[in-house]
Design a protein around this motif. Structure first.
Motif, PDB file in Angstrom:
ATOM      1  N   GLY A 352       0.812  -1.206   0.000  1.00  0.00           N
ATOM      2  CA  GLY A 352       0.000   0.000   0.000  1.00  0.00           C
ATOM      3  C   GLY A 352       0.844   1.255   0.000  1.00  0.00           C
ATOM      4  O   GLY A 352       0.552   2.228  -0.720  1.00  0.00           O
ATOM      5  N   GLU A 353       1.910   1.273   0.817  1.00  0.00           N
ATOM      6  CA  GLU A 353       2.803   2.430   0.848  1.00  0.00           C
ATOM      7  C   GLU A 353       3.565   2.574  -0.457  1.00  0.00           C
ATOM      8  O   GLU A 353       3.761   3.691  -0.954  1.00  0.00           O
ATOM      9  N   ALA A 354       3.986   1.461  -1.018  1.00  0.00           N
ATOM     10  CA  ALA A 354       4.679   1.511  -2.311  1.00  0.00           C
ATOM     11  C   ALA A 354       3.761   2.067  -3.394  1.00  0.00           C
ATOM     12  O   ALA A 354       4.184   2.858  -4.248  1.00  0.00           O
ATOM     13  N   ALA A 355       2.495   1.662  -3.361  1.00  0.00           N
ATOM     14  CA  ALA A 355       1.538   2.166  -4.344  1.00  0.00           C
ATOM     15  C   ALA A 355       1.375   3.674  -4.227  1.00  0.00           C
ATOM     16  O   ALA A 355       1.320   4.392  -5.242  1.00  0.00           O
ATOM     17  N   ALA A 356       1.305   4.168  -2.997  1.00  0.00           N
ATOM     18  CA  ALA A 356       1.187   5.611  -2.797  1.00  0.00           C
ATOM     19  C   ALA A 356       2.421   6.351  -3.314  1.00  0.00           C
ATOM     20  O   ALA A 356       2.313   7.413  -3.938  1.00  0.00           O
ATOM     21  N   LEU A 357       3.598   5.796  -3.080  1.00  0.00           N
ATOM     22  CA  LEU A 357       4.828   6.427  -3.553  1.00  0.00           C
ATOM     23  C   LEU A 357       4.926   6.429  -5.071  1.00  0.00           C
ATOM     24  O   LEU A 357       5.466   7.356  -5.674  1.00  0.00           O
ATOM     25  N   GLY A 359       2.212   6.251  -7.085  1.00  0.00           N
ATOM     26  CA  GLY A 359       1.020   6.839  -7.670  1.00  0.00           C
ATOM     27  C   GLY A 359       0.176   5.848  -8.452  1.00  0.00           C
ATOM     28  O   GLY A 359      -0.419   6.202  -9.475  1.00  0.00           O
ATOM     29  N   VAL A 360       0.115   4.602  -7.973  1.00  0.00           N
ATOM     30  CA  VAL A 360      -0.667   3.557  -8.649  1.00  0.00           C
ATOM     31  C   VAL A 360      -1.557   2.868  -7.618  1.00  0.00           C
ATOM     32  O   VAL A 360      -1.462   3.128  -6.418  1.00  0.00           O
ATOM     33  N   ALA A 361      -2.418   1.977  -8.086  1.00  0.00           N
ATOM     34  CA  ALA A 361      -3.267   1.209  -7.187  1.00  0.00           C
ATOM     35  C   ALA A 361      -2.456   0.123  -6.500  1.00  0.00           C
ATOM     36  O   ALA A 361      -1.484  -0.401  -7.065  1.00  0.00           O
ATOM     37  N   ARG A 362      -2.859  -0.223  -5.283  1.00  0.00           N
ATOM     38  CA  ARG A 362      -2.169  -1.274  -4.539  1.00  0.00           C
ATOM     39  C   ARG A 362      -2.112  -2.570  -5.350  1.00  0.00           C
ATOM     40  O   ARG A 362      -1.107  -3.280  -5.327  1.00  0.00           O
ATOM     41  N   GLU A 363      -3.195  -2.883  -6.054  1.00  0.00           N
ATOM     42  CA  GLU A 363      -3.232  -4.121  -6.836  1.00  0.00           C
ATOM     43  C   GLU A 363      -2.141  -4.151  -7.888  1.00  0.00           C
ATOM     44  O   GLU A 363      -1.603  -5.221  -8.212  1.00  0.00           O
ATOM     45  N   SER A 364      -1.792  -3.001  -8.421  1.00  0.00           N
ATOM     46  CA  SER A 364      -0.741  -2.941  -9.437  1.00  0.00           C
ATOM     47  C   SER A 364       0.611  -3.358  -8.864  1.00  0.00           C
ATOM     48  O   SER A 364       1.410  -4.023  -9.530  1.00  0.00           O
ATOM     49  N   VAL A 365       0.872  -2.967  -7.614  1.00  0.00           N
ATOM     50  CA  VAL A 365       2.112  -3.374  -6.962  1.00  0.00           C
ATOM     51  C   VAL A 365       2.093  -4.860  -6.663  1.00  0.00           C
ATOM     52  O   VAL A 365       3.076  -5.579  -6.899  1.00  0.00           O
ATOM     53  N   GLU A 371       8.742  -5.601 -10.725  1.00  0.00           N
ATOM     54  CA  GLU A 371       8.802  -4.340 -11.460  1.00  0.00           C
ATOM     55  C   GLU A 371       8.645  -3.152 -10.508  1.00  0.00           C
ATOM     56  O   GLU A 371       9.339  -2.133 -10.634  1.00  0.00           O
ATOM     57  N   SER A 372       7.764  -3.288  -9.524  1.00  0.00           N
ATOM     58  CA  SER A 372       7.486  -2.184  -8.602  1.00  0.00           C
ATOM     59  C   SER A 372       8.684  -1.853  -7.722  1.00  0.00           C
ATOM     60  O   SER A 372       9.010  -0.681  -7.506  1.00  0.00           O
ATOM     61  N   VAL A 373       9.355  -2.882  -7.185  1.00  0.00           N
ATOM     62  CA  VAL A 373      10.487  -2.599  -6.294  1.00  0.00           C
ATOM     63  C   VAL A 373      11.648  -1.995  -7.075  1.00  0.00           C
ATOM     64  O   VAL A 373      12.348  -1.090  -6.571  1.00  0.00           O
ATOM     65  N   ARG A 374      11.830  -2.429  -8.307  1.00  0.00           N
ATOM     66  CA  ARG A 374      12.892  -1.827  -9.134  1.00  0.00           C
ATOM     67  C   ARG A 374      12.566  -0.380  -9.476  1.00  0.00           C
ATOM     68  O   ARG A 374      13.434   0.500  -9.455  1.00  0.00           O
ATOM     69  N   GLU A 375      11.304  -0.118  -9.787  1.00  0.00           N
ATOM     70  CA  GLU A 375      10.889   1.236 -10.120  1.00  0.00           C
ATOM     71  C   GLU A 375      11.061   2.177  -8.932  1.00  0.00           C
ATOM     72  O   GLU A 375      11.553   3.297  -9.075  1.00  0.00           O
TER      73      GLU A 375
END
Length: 477
Positions: A352-357, A359-365, A371-375
């Motif tokens: 959830g925090e990663a999604a906020a950082l 700017g995407v939905a939690r489901e996307s993370v 991909e999310s942690v690298r981004e």
């Protein structure tokens, strides 16, 4: 250490090896290992009923050759061909010579429920974008059957490189993978489809640096700080904890608990929860003067339960020592200040925090964790530890992403992340790099949670108490 390599890297290694081997030899190696794994799972091969789900690629060929070996040992083997005109011709001929039968996809729904074992050879590591309709229709039939399910190289329907699952996928009890692990076998959501994973060595020559690494006991033991005769509390490192608030004093207590068990020589606490911290841990050095006046530290942890204390977050980010940012600190930290830091920074968001950082939905993370942690690491110029069902640690400079193999679903409990933050911060203060501190802390934390739970619910304080046992277990090998 377990390593995982991308499809491109694996394909290149396979081509290089096949150029030096007789035609078909590499597939025979894979099929032999696959058949042996199936036989081990069955226990008794003779008289067992086996259904092969065969696609058009090399995975289908592996399944057919393995099926032929099992048929020669007395199993009743039927190959369901999802693309009959493109099935591996030599493998199909070998199965027929061994007495195996062939059926079309229309017969699969009758065959699978009567099978003892289903061998999933529908799609290989090159599969993208989910299963085609005929194969997707079989996924729930396989999942609800009584058969043991073995996937060839990786379950059909999962992405080998990213761990993403787009639509239906085969859920395996055992995945037999060849040459090396693939990232999707170690990263959720794909990991949960793989079941147990058995690696078959087929002789691939792979690069030194992998795309993904999973530490094991020996790797973590080499990282853990051990005091010597010359050590004192300052040489071992001092970690500062700027955490807690009037509303959330427990976050401070739990972060300090993790820090005290993390190998540093002393813990300095700064914040409004000093009385609660001292009552539980009288050895803590407590201050209410803010991070700048707390005294010398070798690393800071900021954010757990901090509420809206943006000033403390800004002071910590300005310090020229390693900093771990968690929880409220992630929300309050100025992105430019994080990117501009010269000392190492470790960020520890959940999905959830990663999604906020981002700017995407939690489901996307959650659907694309790798991909999310690298981004995030690239965007913030920091090392990022993405918590969750698969904990990942990525560095902004690239290199292998670390995936944590320990843990238990019981760790999904309030305050568990605060313990992890303190533990990782203590390892930073003891001199570990941000990647190593995050990786070793996640490993110990997961192991502590597993030991503390032992199949039953736990609280965060139980996890903190379990760290010493996990540390001893790792050091003992």
């Amino acid at each position: 250490m377990r390593s995982a390599y991308s499809v491109e890297t694996v394909r290149a290694a396979e081509r290089e090896l096949m150029a030096r081997l007789p035609e078909g030899a590499l597939m025979q190696r894979a099929a032999a290992g696959l058949a042996a794994a199936c036989a081990d799972l069955l226990g008794r091969v003779y008289g067992s009923r086996i259904v092969l789900l065969v696609g058009s690629g090399d995975n289908g060929g592996d399944a057919l050759y393995a099926g032929a070996r099992l048929a020669r040992r007395g199993a009743g083997v039927t190959a369901v061909l999802l693309a009959p005109e493109r099935a591996h011709a030599e493998g199909l001929a070998a199965l027929r010579r061994a007495g195996g039968a062939v059926a079309g996809v229309e017969g699969a729904e009758d065959l699978i429920p009567r099978a003892d074992l289903v061998l999933d050879g529908i799609v290989g590591i090159g599969g993208k974008g989910g299963l085609r309709p005929d194969a997707a229709r079989l996924a729930p039939v396989v999942e609800t059957s009584r058969a043991a399910v073995v996937a060839v190289d990786l379950p059909s329907g999962v992405d080998a490189d990213t761990g993403e699952v787009r639509g239906a996928a085969i859920r395996a009890d055992l995945t037999v993978t060849f040459g090396t692990h693939k990232p999707g076998l170690l990263v959720d959501p794909a990991r949960e489809y793989a079941g147990s994973v058995r690696l078959v060595d087929i002789g691939l020559a792979l690069p030194v640096e992998a795309e993904l690494e999973a530490l094991q006991h020996a790797d973590v033991a080499r990282l853990l700080p051990v005091p010597t005769g010359e050590s004192d509390k300052y040489r071992r490192g001092v970690v500062g904890i700027a955490a807690g608030s009037a509303r959330y004093p427990g976050a401070a207590v739990l972060a300090v608990a993790g820090a005290l068990r993390g190998g540093a020589g002393a813990v300095r606490y700064v914040g409004p929860a000093g009385d609660a911290v001292i009552a539980r841990f009288p050895e803590t050095l407590v201050s209410d003067q803010g991070p700048k006046r707390a005294g010398r530290v070798q690393a800071w942890v900021v954010g757990p339960g901090a509420g809206d204390d943006a000033a403390s977050v800004a002071e910590v980010l300005a310090a020229d020592v390693p900093v771990l940012i968690d929880a409220d600190g992630l929300r309050l930290a100025d992105a430019g200040a994080v990117r501009g830091r010269r000392a190492p920074t470790l960020m520890t968001p959940h999905a959830g925090e990663a999604a906020a950082l981002l700017g995407v939905a939690r489901e996307s993370v959650e659907e694309a964790r790798l991909e999310s942690v690298r981004e995030l690491a690239g965007r913030y110029g920091a090392t990022v530890l993405l918590k969750g069902s698969t904990t990942l640690v990525a560095d902004s400079g690239g290199g292998a992403v670390r995936v944590n193999p320990t843990g238990t679903a019981w760790l999904a409990t309030a305050g568990s992340g605060d313990v992890l933050s303190g533990l990782a911060g203590s390892l930073l203060a003891a001199g570990l790099s941000a990647v190593d501190a995050g990786s070793a802390a996640a490993y110990l934390h997961g192991l502590a949670g597993r030991f503390a739970a032992d199949g039953a619910p736990v609280g965060a304080h139980d996890v903190a108490d379990g760290i010493r046992g996990a540390w001893r277990d790792v050091r003992a090998g």
